[in-house]
Write a protein that holds these residues in place. Sequence first.
Motif, mmCIF file in Angstrom:
data_model
loop_
_atom_site.group_PDB
_atom_site.id
_atom_site.type_symbol
_atom_site.label_atom_id
_atom_site.label_comp_id
_atom_site.label_asym_id
_atom_site.label_seq_id
_atom_site.Cartn_x
_atom_site.Cartn_y
_atom_site.Cartn_z
ATOM 1 N N THR A 77 -4.454 19.947 69.471
ATOM 2 C CA THR A 77 -3.270 19.196 69.051
ATOM 3 C C THR A 77 -2.299 19.125 70.219
ATOM 4 O O THR A 77 -1.814 20.160 70.689
ATOM 5 C CB THR A 77 -2.567 19.862 67.853
ATOM 6 N N ALA A 133 1.227 18.556 71.933
ATOM 7 C CA ALA A 133 2.619 18.658 71.496
ATOM 8 C C ALA A 133 3.461 19.163 72.661
ATOM 9 O O ALA A 133 2.945 19.481 73.735
ATOM 10 C CB ALA A 133 2.748 19.588 70.286
ATOM 11 N N GLN A 167 8.816 21.258 66.053
ATOM 12 C CA GLN A 167 7.579 21.048 65.299
ATOM 13 C C GLN A 167 7.828 20.606 63.855
ATOM 14 O O GLN A 167 7.143 21.032 62.925
ATOM 15 C CB GLN A 167 6.715 22.306 65.334
ATOM 16 N N GLY A 168 8.823 19.726 63.692
ATOM 17 C CA GLY A 168 9.115 19.199 62.375
ATOM 18 C C GLY A 168 9.925 20.112 61.480
ATOM 19 O O GLY A 168 10.226 19.752 60.343
ATOM 20 N N MET A 200 3.194 20.968 57.589
ATOM 21 C CA MET A 200 2.610 21.479 58.827
ATOM 22 C C MET A 200 1.131 21.118 58.923
ATOM 23 O O MET A 200 0.639 20.748 59.993
ATOM 24 C CB MET A 200 2.804 22.996 58.892
ATOM 25 N N ARG A 215 -0.388 18.501 57.645
ATOM 26 C CA ARG A 215 -0.513 17.082 57.966
ATOM 27 C C ARG A 215 -0.264 16.821 59.437
ATOM 28 O O ARG A 215 -0.927 15.988 60.058
ATOM 29 C CB ARG A 215 0.451 16.259 57.105
ATOM 30 N N ARG A 216 0.694 17.528 60.015
ATOM 31 C CA ARG A 216 1.023 17.319 61.428
ATOM 32 C C ARG A 216 -0.089 17.781 62.356
ATOM 33 O O ARG A 216 -0.152 17.361 63.516
ATOM 34 C CB ARG A 216 2.332 18.051 61.768
#
Length: 335
Positions: free
Chosen positions: A138, A140, A233-234, A258, A260-261
């Motif tokens: 992922t 980020a 992180q949202g 989390m 879904r991200r």
Amino acid sequence: MRIGVIGAGAIGGTIAALLDRAGHEVAVTARGEHLAAIREHGLQLDGGWGAHTAHPAAAAETLTTAPELAFVCTKAQDAEAAITENAALLQGITVVIVQNGLTGLHDAMRLLPHSHCVGALALYAASFLSPGRVTVTTAANTYLGAGSGDAPRVAVDAARILNSAMPAFAIPNFTGAQWTKLIVNQINAMPAITGLSVQETLSDPALRRIVTASMQEATRIGLARGVHYGSIQGLDDRILRFLARAPRWAAQAVPLLMRRRMGATPNPGSTLQSIRRGQLSEIDFLNGAVVAEARAIGRPAPINAMLTALVHEVEVRGAFLPPATVADRLRPLLD
């Protein structure tokens, strides 16, 4: 620029390979078969930021050359020994501590009083499951800073250099962001206990209920410690205050967000990766950090204490626990 990466595992290996691709002169430390593979075939990166094979100077414990900028990316429990081993090479330069938990930056400042130490939170997910190869699962950002005020100038400068290779930014209220990352890292224990991916554990209703409870417990301890959570992180202070107050059925919206991200690529989590490699995990600096912070204000943190104990049980037994067994062990603490 001469850059040293102490601990070229999943996180450090990603940083090293991408800085190499950006044209910097990179040296790394690594261990065992991973070190041998880097020396023979290079450090191979693939996944979210593309493929690249770096050929850094690699050594077991001490960097081969004095860097102009250094990143300490070891597991939290290994940081003090790694910093001490390289202390002579780190004097007077900026040292970026890329670690989970709450104490890494403070410890580095104590060990390196003549260096410029800043912290970093790596929010990307990377897997290191075979020697010499790191996969970004992922992509980020990475955030740098120190303390609860504005980011110091050295953090801004280090972020600019790292941003030449991967998304990196200096932020204010780094302490609050550390606490938010600690809440994010609540998803690490369950994969380490069960052997399942993060996505699988968060998709299981019983396991998700446990993770939600541990996140609520950890968030409440932070609030009791006077933390204003940083926005990463949202998650932010508003969302985490909701998490702390909401009934558990509603609070599950946060770990579901989390999940879904994360996307579809299975994320094993760093703690499970350590166990699969036969290494001790840094669970004492994740869920264990919540227990320590609770103890400091005279409060219990039974869910985080149990999850910490279960990870250690898996480390000792060498076998994962079935999800039903985990649910049974935690059920008395959830009701």
